[in-house]
Each structure stands twice: as structure tokens, then as C-alpha cells.
Design a protein around this motif. Sequence first.
Motif, PDB file in Angstrom:
ATOM      1  N   SER A 184       0.835  -1.212   0.000  1.00 20.70           N
ATOM      2  CA  SER A 184       0.000   0.000   0.000  1.00 20.70           C
ATOM      3  C   SER A 184       0.859   1.247   0.000  1.00 20.70           C
ATOM      4  O   SER A 184       0.557   2.234  -0.684  1.00 20.70           O
ATOM      5  CB  SER A 184      -0.926   0.000   1.217  1.00 20.70           C
ATOM      6  N   LEU A 185       1.939   1.223   0.768  1.00 15.95           N
ATOM      7  CA  LEU A 185       2.812   2.397   0.845  1.00 15.95           C
ATOM      8  C   LEU A 185       3.556   2.598  -0.471  1.00 15.95           C
ATOM      9  O   LEU A 185       3.746   3.746  -0.910  1.00 15.95           O
ATOM     10  CB  LEU A 185       3.787   2.244   2.009  1.00 15.95           C
ATOM     11  N   ASN A 186       3.985   1.530  -1.090  1.00 21.04           N
ATOM     12  CA  ASN A 186       4.640   1.646  -2.402  1.00 21.04           C
ATOM     13  C   ASN A 186       3.700   2.288  -3.419  1.00 21.04           C
ATOM     14  O   ASN A 186       4.101   3.116  -4.237  1.00 21.04           O
ATOM     15  CB  ASN A 186       5.095   0.271  -2.900  1.00 21.04           C
ATOM     16  N   GLU A 187       2.433   1.878  -3.373  1.00 22.40           N
ATOM     17  CA  GLU A 187       1.445   2.434  -4.295  1.00 22.40           C
ATOM     18  C   GLU A 187       1.188   3.915  -3.982  1.00 22.40           C
ATOM     19  O   GLU A 187       1.028   4.737  -4.891  1.00 22.40           O
ATOM     20  CB  GLU A 187       0.137   1.638  -4.212  1.00 22.40           C
ATOM     21  N   ALA A 188       1.168   4.256  -2.688  1.00 28.28           N
ATOM     22  CA  ALA A 188       0.977   5.663  -2.294  1.00 28.28           C
ATOM     23  C   ALA A 188       2.095   6.531  -2.850  1.00 28.28           C
ATOM     24  O   ALA A 188       1.852   7.645  -3.349  1.00 28.28           O
ATOM     25  CB  ALA A 188       0.922   5.777  -0.774  1.00 28.28           C
ATOM     26  N   VAL A 189       3.310   6.024  -2.791  1.00 23.71           N
ATOM     27  CA  VAL A 189       4.453   6.776  -3.322  1.00 23.71           C
ATOM     28  C   VAL A 189       4.380   6.853  -4.839  1.00 23.71           C
ATOM     29  O   VAL A 189       4.709   7.878  -5.438  1.00 23.71           O
ATOM     30  CB  VAL A 189       5.779   6.116  -2.870  1.00 23.71           C
ATOM     31  N   ARG A 190       3.907   5.788  -5.457  1.00 25.19           N
ATOM     32  CA  ARG A 190       3.809   5.786  -6.922  1.00 25.19           C
ATOM     33  C   ARG A 190       2.814   6.836  -7.413  1.00 25.19           C
ATOM     34  O   ARG A 190       3.085   7.576  -8.355  1.00 25.19           O
ATOM     35  CB  ARG A 190       3.401   4.406  -7.439  1.00 25.19           C
ATOM     36  N   VAL A 191       1.640   6.882  -6.761  1.00 24.15           N
ATOM     37  CA  VAL A 191       0.602   7.807  -7.251  1.00 24.15           C
ATOM     38  C   VAL A 191       0.898   9.254  -6.853  1.00 24.15           C
ATOM     39  O   VAL A 191       0.430  10.182  -7.499  1.00 24.15           O
ATOM     40  CB  VAL A 191      -0.803   7.403  -6.751  1.00 24.15           C
ATOM     41  N   ASP A 192       1.653   9.435  -5.777  1.00 25.92           N
ATOM     42  CA  ASP A 192       2.007  10.797  -5.353  1.00 25.92           C
ATOM     43  C   ASP A 192       3.448  10.813  -4.862  1.00 25.92           C
ATOM     44  O   ASP A 192       3.718  10.688  -3.668  1.00 25.92           O
ATOM     45  CB  ASP A 192       1.068  11.284  -4.245  1.00 25.92           C
ATOM     46  N   PRO A 193       4.401  10.946  -5.789  1.00 24.96           N
ATOM     47  CA  PRO A 193       5.821  10.922  -5.400  1.00 24.96           C
ATOM     48  C   PRO A 193       6.211  12.025  -4.420  1.00 24.96           C
ATOM     49  O   PRO A 193       7.252  11.942  -3.778  1.00 24.96           O
ATOM     50  CB  PRO A 193       6.547  11.106  -6.747  1.00 24.96           C
ATOM     51  N   ASN A 194       5.368  13.065  -4.303  1.00 23.78           N
ATOM     52  CA  ASN A 194       5.674  14.171  -3.386  1.00 23.78           C
ATOM     53  C   ASN A 194       5.033  14.007  -2.024  1.00 23.78           C
ATOM     54  O   ASN A 194       5.098  14.924  -1.195  1.00 23.78           O
ATOM     55  CB  ASN A 194       5.218  15.493  -4.008  1.00 23.78           C
ATOM     56  N   ASP A 195       4.391  12.859  -1.768  1.00 21.70           N
ATOM     57  CA  ASP A 195       3.796  12.610  -0.453  1.00 21.70           C
ATOM     58  C   ASP A 195       4.906  12.187   0.507  1.00 21.70           C
ATOM     59  O   ASP A 195       5.285  11.015   0.594  1.00 21.70           O
ATOM     60  CB  ASP A 195       2.719  11.522  -0.561  1.00 21.70           C
ATOM     61  N   ALA A 196       5.411  13.158   1.248  1.00 22.47           N
ATOM     62  CA  ALA A 196       6.539  12.893   2.147  1.00 22.47           C
ATOM     63  C   ALA A 196       6.149  11.918   3.252  1.00 22.47           C
ATOM     64  O   ALA A 196       6.962  11.074   3.661  1.00 22.47           O
ATOM     65  CB  ALA A 196       7.042  14.200   2.748  1.00 22.47           C
ATOM     66  N   LEU A 197       4.920  12.008   3.763  1.00 28.09           N
ATOM     67  CA  LEU A 197       4.486  11.095   4.825  1.00 28.09           C
ATOM     68  C   LEU A 197       4.466   9.651   4.341  1.00 28.09           C
ATOM     69  O   LEU A 197       4.866   8.741   5.073  1.00 28.09           O
ATOM     70  CB  LEU A 197       3.097  11.494   5.319  1.00 28.09           C
ATOM     71  N   ALA A 198       4.007   9.443   3.111  1.00 31.62           N
ATOM     72  CA  ALA A 198       4.000   8.084   2.563  1.00 31.62           C
ATOM     73  C   ALA A 198       5.427   7.546   2.468  1.00 31.62           C
ATOM     74  O   ALA A 198       5.692   6.383   2.794  1.00 31.62           O
ATOM     75  CB  ALA A 198       3.334   8.065   1.190  1.00 31.62           C
ATOM     76  N   ARG A 199       6.324   8.383   2.021  1.00 31.92           N
ATOM     77  CA  ARG A 199       7.729   7.950   1.916  1.00 31.92           C
ATOM     78  C   ARG A 199       8.320   7.680   3.307  1.00 31.92           C
ATOM     79  O   ARG A 199       9.106   6.751   3.489  1.00 31.92           O
ATOM     80  CB  ARG A 199       8.544   8.992   1.164  1.00 31.92           C
ATOM     81  N   GLN A 200       7.964   8.505   4.284  1.00 28.34           N
ATOM     82  CA  GLN A 200       8.462   8.275   5.641  1.00 28.34           C
ATOM     83  C   GLN A 200       7.977   6.932   6.180  1.00 28.34           C
ATOM     84  O   GLN A 200       8.755   6.147   6.744  1.00 28.34           O
ATOM     85  CB  GLN A 200       7.993   9.402   6.557  1.00 28.34           C
ATOM     86  N   MET A 201       6.678   6.663   6.009  1.00 31.90           N
ATOM     87  CA  MET A 201       6.120   5.390   6.488  1.00 31.90           C
ATOM     88  C   MET A 201       6.746   4.215   5.748  1.00 31.90           C
ATOM     89  O   MET A 201       7.055   3.181   6.344  1.00 31.90           O
ATOM     90  CB  MET A 201       4.603   5.399   6.297  1.00 31.90           C
ATOM     91  N   GLN A 202       6.938   4.369   4.451  1.00 27.65           N
ATOM     92  CA  GLN A 202       7.562   3.325   3.636  1.00 27.65           C
ATOM     93  C   GLN A 202       8.955   2.994   4.183  1.00 27.65           C
ATOM     94  O   GLN A 202       9.324   1.824   4.365  1.00 27.65           O
ATOM     95  CB  GLN A 202       7.650   3.818   2.196  1.00 27.65           C
ATOM     96  N   LEU A 203       9.710   4.033   4.476  1.00 25.14           N
ATOM     97  CA  LEU A 203      11.070   3.822   4.983  1.00 25.14           C
ATOM     98  C   LEU A 203      11.066   3.254   6.396  1.00 25.14           C
ATOM     99  O   LEU A 203      11.936   2.444   6.748  1.00 25.14           O
ATOM    100  CB  LEU A 203      11.843   5.148   4.938  1.00 25.14           C
ATOM    101  N   ASP A 204      10.098   3.641   7.215  1.00 27.66           N
ATOM    102  CA  ASP A 204      10.019   3.096   8.568  1.00 27.66           C
ATOM    103  C   ASP A 204       9.782   1.588   8.527  1.00 27.66           C
ATOM    104  O   ASP A 204      10.361   0.836   9.317  1.00 27.66           O
ATOM    105  CB  ASP A 204       8.899   3.785   9.355  1.00 27.66           C
ATOM    106  N   VAL A 205       8.922   1.146   7.601  1.00 20.64           N
ATOM    107  CA  VAL A 205       8.674  -0.301   7.465  1.00 20.64           C
ATOM    108  C   VAL A 205       9.948  -1.005   6.997  1.00 20.64           C
ATOM    109  O   VAL A 205      10.323  -2.057   7.533  1.00 20.64           O
ATOM    110  CB  VAL A 205       7.515  -0.557   6.475  1.00 20.64           C
ATOM    111  N   LEU A 206      10.623  -0.420   6.032  1.00 16.54           N
ATOM    112  CA  LEU A 206      11.849  -1.034   5.512  1.00 16.54           C
ATOM    113  C   LEU A 206      12.963  -1.043   6.551  1.00 16.54           C
ATOM    114  O   LEU A 206      13.710  -2.023   6.660  1.00 16.54           O
ATOM    115  CB  LEU A 206      12.307  -0.290   4.258  1.00 16.54           C
ATOM    116  N   LEU A 207      13.078   0.032   7.316  1.00 13.67           N
ATOM    117  CA  LEU A 207      14.123   0.098   8.337  1.00 13.67           C
ATOM    118  C   LEU A 207      13.905  -0.943   9.433  1.00 13.67           C
ATOM    119  O   LEU A 207      14.856  -1.389  10.064  1.00 13.67           O
ATOM    120  CB  LEU A 207      14.180   1.498   8.951  1.00 13.67           C
ATOM    121  N   ALA A 208      12.634  -1.298   9.646  1.00 14.40           N
ATOM    122  CA  ALA A 208      12.340  -2.323  10.651  1.00 14.40           C
ATOM    123  C   ALA A 208      12.692  -3.718  10.142  1.00 14.40           C
ATOM    124  O   ALA A 208      12.817  -4.652  10.931  1.00 14.40           O
ATOM    125  CB  ALA A 208      10.862  -2.276  11.028  1.00 14.40           C
TER     126      ALA A 208
END
Length: 925
Positions: free
Chosen positions: A561-585
Motif C-alpha cells: 500500500s505504501l509503495n502504491e501511495a508513493v507511486r501515485v504521489d511521489p511528493n507525499d513525504a508522509l507516505a515515503r516516511q512510512m515506507q522507509l520506517d517499514v523497511l528500516l524495521a
Amino acid sequence: MKLRARRLSLPLVLSVSLLAACGGKSEEEMMASAKTALQQQDAKTATIELKNLLQKNPANPEGRFLLGKALLDSGEVVNAEIELRRALEYKYPQEQVVPLLVQVMLSQGQLKKALGDYGSTKLADKAAQASLDAQLSAAALGTGDRDRARQLAEAAVAGDPGSEQAVLAQARILSSQQSFTEAVQRLDELLKTHPKSASALLFKAQLQLRALNEPDAAITTFKQLLAVKPDQFDAHDALLGQALARNDIDAARQQLAAMKKAGVPGGRTALLEAKVEMAAGNYSRAKELVQALRRAAPEHLGLLSLAAMAEARLGNYSEAEALAAKAVQLAPQSAQLRYQHAQALIKLRQPAKALAALKPLLESGSKDSEALALAGQAAMLQGEQKQAEEYFKRAASLRPDDQRYRAALAIGQLSSGGSDAAVAELNTIAAKDKGTGVDLALISALAGRRDYAAALKAIDSLERKQPDSIDVPLLRGRVQLVQGNLVEARKSFEAVLKKDPKLLLALGGLVTIDVNEKKPDQGRARLEAYIKDNPKNSQALRALAELDAQLGKPHEQVLKSLNEAVRVDPNDALARQMQLDVLLAGRDVKLTLSTAQAAVAAIPNNIELMERLARAQMLAGENGQALSTFGKITSLAPESGVGQLGTAGVQILNKDFTAAQRELKKVLDVRPDDLQARAMAIQVELQLKRPKEALALAKDLQSRHPKAAAGYLAEGIVQQELGETDPALASMRKALTLENPGESPLRLHALLRKVRRTAEADAFADSWLKSHPDDITFGLYLADLALATNDLPSAEKLYRGLLAKRQDLVGALNNLSWLLTTQKKPGAVELAQKALALAPEQPAVMDTYAGALAAEGQPAKALEVQRKVVQMAPDVPAYRLALARFLLTAGDKAAARQELQQLTKLGKGFAQQGEVEKLLAEANR
């Protein structure tokens, strides 16, 4: 006759043109005329003369230099830079060109480029070098490098003590140190010897207006500046701004006319004209003016800000948000731009994004009342009542002259126990206030003290002010939700969705109700249906990811879901932050690093994303790169402390404790109340074997934050290091009673066990768990401790208890699976599969899964999984030993022997060498 006359006129015209050409000015005459015009501050005449000269001789280096100077005086900085660079190409002396070129670069915001291109330039002429140093000092100050700025200013003064540029550099340094009065005094000294210094007059006026809050004095100074330089744009801008601040539209128009008369370039005049039209309420005209200007300068910050404002006034909030976001991306340190961005996001009902936009302005010691008030509004929309109340209180306390001051006092009374009189006071103020700020503060305060009935009455009052506002039923639903009145909350949110079916905040309220009613699948279906109708809504995709994480869904599902959020809105900083938090875990280091790099490339200068990039670099072992990234964060946001704290963290990992100590001192000099910085400083002092200094820091932390546990926990740790057991235990017990006890229960229990007060430790553990049943961290600690001491029944009981409360605890799932396998109990495979779903590709979890498969009669699959484990973590001997066991079980003695022979090479360094020898003997039979 007419025809003849017409024919004769051609040679006559030609002869006149030739005579004019023969009798025109020479290069020397045009140069002299241009220099005279420049001395008389007549940049227009100088420009005309120099352009004529360069038509005759394009390679005239002095002509190029003087034209650049004239264009700079006219405010045409882009063309000025072009001419000055040509002057350098034609070998005009660097001593004259470079200081002026750097000034031009600074006026365009090219601070880092100026430092990079000319930071190491050395000029033969002392005065020129001093001028260059002064300009570079301003650039360094603008990038946040105060130490370098101070050094350059000192060099400028040493090189040319009384020069205009050197004194200006000194004044800038004083200003950066908050010594505004001294800075003005220094400028006054300069003006005695240089009474017509436009730079000194401008800087003085700006300090009087913005730093000293002396608008009348500033207006006088701006007028003195215009007497010296009638076309000085910043002075006109400031005077016009003061007129608009008084809502004196006529005075603003008069200033605009004076500006046009003075000959300020048309583009700049149009910019101020747009501001006047905005203030006059002519938003469409303002938008039209700004759009025309932006065609020539699409990334001009002032134009972006004004365009965003115009769109917001016209109700085009999506356009306003996009423009403001772009402006913030270009100038992340601008508070005003962040206000605009947050306001647009609040109007779009995106409170989480608004809070993220405001985050750099909301540090613990923030004195930014505007940011705090906006954060209060955002928190209210998000349903965070207590946090909203805190923001409103802080904002009001900073502005005692604001009409909401009485409201702030009443809110303070409510938060400290409250009274009916305080509620009545707030109601009175809200009734008289034409705006909604006091209403929102009242609702927040009442909800914060759990007086939901009164909060709902206050919402009714707000509805009478704004009967058609969609915010009213939304707020009502939020309060009913926290009240636990799910039936009425559902009605409120459904009423919102009737007015606006696409309002995600209301839909989110319904999803929360579904989850509370134990119908998570229904809530998830709502979000999926919304996303189907609005596939490019990144906020909805983020909400789905959050719900999936809350429900303990597999790691890949959340990330999808987060990957798709980043795809549809590359400027959504919150989506990118959440995406990275999942990956960092997780443990996919390469993917985490590449994703973080892509995020920072897509949204440059975003502090949150850069901080995650640095963490990804640390995870990949690229500590040098992490230091570089944290350094960039420091240059972008020096006051936030994020960069310095990160740098200190890397230095601690590198065991460079002295360097970490220096970095932390920088943070504490600017932010003395920073809890994290002080806790890290105490850790560093202990590593440096300086327990007395660490103890002093802990005591200071207690005095600064008497209600926080951190200071007392730190003192307990230091006392433990000193061997002072009873004082250490006393400090840790004190920490238990304060806010955010953190590791205090773990530390206390561990210390009691260390000093062999086992009965007391057990009694404390039972007591703490009874009074804090939701303390998952302490529960995991006790379960892991039981496992480590081979108390398997207790460990199993504790892990099961934890999983009954939280199904997403990977460690608990993994360890309980291992326990069941060890005790030959059923259910191990199912638990390991759940752990793998949450943390796929984790060698430790896969190893447990393989063991469970083998124990439950699936040897072939166990062998397949264990092979992957060893491929992923070839340097872990225990995994290779397990693989050898499975190979022997499968009858593949040759392969088992190969694995075991590798383990024999480790010798006594591997504790299970005895089992290796036993299995090797079996493989050799």
C-alpha cells in the motif's frame, strides 16, 4: 514631381545616417559617460551607454564589468551575473569582478554555490579580499554555518577594518547572535563615515522592523534609504508592507505609484501591485498578475507564496497546497512558507500532513505562536484533543496581547483541575469572538478534560456561527468517538460524507468505529472501496497501510500500500516516511538504502527523509555517508538539533566519544532543554570514564525536567557505574513515578537481580505488571529473561500473555515457536509462519521455522528453508550446524560432512564444537 522627390529622399537619408555615424561618440566617450552616470547613481543611463559601447566592441572587458554593475544597481541580477562572468572571461581583474559577482549570486540565493565556487579564492588586493570575505560571510550565515561566517567576518575586518563591507559583516554576525541593538549601533557608526550606504541603511531598517519591533524607526530609516536611492525595491516593499499591515490600501497604492515613478523595474512593481490587489480583496487580479510574473520566474519564492495565497483566497486549496509545497521545498527554513502550506493542508482536511509541515517549527522550546496555533487546529481535526489543547495553550501564552489571552488563562484553569467558572469564561469569549479560534480552543480543552457533554455543547455553539461548515459534524463525530458513543459518532461521520463523500477524515472515523466494534474487515473494505474510486489518493493508501499494520498483517501487504501511495504521489513525504520506517524495521539493507536515496532525490531538503536516509546508510555500514547526510541536515536546519544528534550517534557507534561530546555540546548550547541530547551526553561521559561529569549532567537534567523520568534514570545508571547500589535503586524508583519511565522498570529489575535481591526483583516484577498490564516492553524483557535462564514454563506463559494483547510481536512469536519445538509441543509451525509474515527474509525467524518444520515431520521443507538461511547468513555457525543436522537426517552425509568441516575450522571459538565432532563422526560412518 512627387516621384522625383521621393527618389531623391533615399540618398539624402543615407547621407544623414552616415554623417550621424561619423559624428557619434567614441568608445572612450561612452565609457566616460557611463562612469559619470554610475557615480550619479543613474544606472539606466549607464546601461544605455554601455550597451552602445559593447555593440561597437563586444570584447571590452571593462564595459562588461561596468554593465554588470549597472544592471545590479537596476535590480536585474540575472543579467548582471551574465555580464560579470563575461568580464572574467575577457580577463578583467578578479579583484574587481569576484566580490561583485558573489554579491549578485547571494542576491539570487546561490549561497552554497558562492561558497563552493569562491570560498577558497585569494585576491591580491587586501580591500578586495576583505570585500569578498564579507560577502562569503553572509553566504555562510545563510547556510547555517555560523563558525565559518564569524571567521570570514573577522578576516574581512582584519583586511580592511573601516570598509563598508567589513562592518556590514560584523553587524550580520551580531544579528545572528541575537545582539540586535549592538548590530544597529555598529551600523550607525558606519553611517557616520558612509552616510549614503544603501546596504547599511537597508540592514538597519530591517533590524528595526523585524528584530527590535520598532516600526516607526524602521519607516524613518527606509525613507532615508529612498532619499539616497529612490528606486531601492526593498525599501518600497517594506513601506508598502507597513501600509498593508495598517490596512491602509490608499497609502499602499501611493507607495506603489512612488515606486513606479522612481523607475523600479516593471516585474518588481507588478509583484507589489499583486500584493496590494490581494489586500484589497481583488484576488483574481492578483492571481493574474502573479501568473504573468511566474512565466518568467517559475521558482521565485515570493511569487510562489503570493500565488498560493491567491489560490487559497479563491478557495482553490489543492492548487494553493501544491504551490506552497514547492516553495517549502525550495526554502525549507522559511516559517512563513510553512504556515501557508499547513493552512492549505488544514483546509484540505489533511491534518497529519499539516503537522508534518509544521514539525520543524514545533520543537519543545518553540516560541512560534502562529505555528503552534495552526498545529492546534490540525491536532483538533485529527482527534488528538490533549495535544491540541497543549498547542493552543502554548500559542496563547506567547501572545498576551492577543484577544485570545483570556481564553488561554481559562484553558490553563481547566487543565489544572478546572472549574465551571473557567468554562463559562471561555464560552463568553467564544460568543464575542467573530472568529472560530476560541471555539476550537474551548472544544479542545473540554474534550481534553473528558467533559464530552460540554464539548458537544461548544460544538453546537460553533455550528450557530458556521451552520454550513463541514468541520462541525466532523468535530462532533471525533468527540463522540473518544466519548465511546459509537452509534452517534457513526451518524455524525455519515452526515459529513453526505456533504462530501470524498472526505477521508470522516471515512477514517467510520473505519475506527468498525475496528472498535470488532469488524476490521468491514473497515478495510471501506478503505479499499474508497481507493477503488480514488486510486490516486495517497492519503487513503497510507490509511490502509496503517490499518494493516495495526491488524498485524504481513510486512509485504503493508509495504504494498505504501509503495502504491508513493507511486501515485511521489511528493507525499508522509507516505515515503512510512515506507522507509517499514523497511528500516526489516533487514533488506539494499532495498532500504535505495528507497531512501530515491525519496531524498524526489523531495530534496526534507529533514525527515534525510534523517531516514542517514539511518539506512548506518544500517548498510556506510557510517561516513551517514555523517555526510547528518551534516547536510545540520546546514539546512541548524536549530532543530536533528543533524547534530545524528552525527553524535554515528560517532558513538564509531567509538569516537570525544567527537560525539563536541557535537552534543553544540546541540545543548542552542537547545539546553533537549532531553535526548542530555541523555546521550551522559552516555558519552560514562564511556569516557567521567562518572562525576555524567552525574552532574543527570542532576541538571532533573532540574530542567523535574516531571520527566529521564534525569532520575540517568542518575541511577551513573550511580550503578560508581558502585552506589542503594542511591542507584532510589533514583530508578523515583523515575518509575514520573512521566515516560522508559527503561526504568527494566533497569531496576536487572539491578536487583545483579545484587542478588531476587525476591525483591520478583515482587517488583509482579507488582509492575499488575499495575501496568500494557507495558509490552517490560513483559518482553521478563519473557526473554525467563528464556535465557531456562525457565521455559514461565517464558511460555509470558509470551502467550503478550501475544494475547498484541499479535504483531515478532520476537514473541519466534521465541514461543522455538519453545514449543524444544518442548515437542504442537503449534510451533503456525507461530513461526506468523512471525515470517511480519518479518520476511529474517534469517533468525527462518531458522526457527525450519526447526519447527523438522520437529513436526516436514524434513524436506525444513532442509529447503535452512539452506536459504545459510545462504543469507553464511557467517553464523549455529545456522550451518542446524543445516548439517537436517542433511544427516535426509541421509546426505557428504553434504553434511562439508558443512561440518567448515565449522571445525572455527576451533574453540565456536562453543558447540563438541556437537560438531559428534555429528562429523556420524557423517564419516
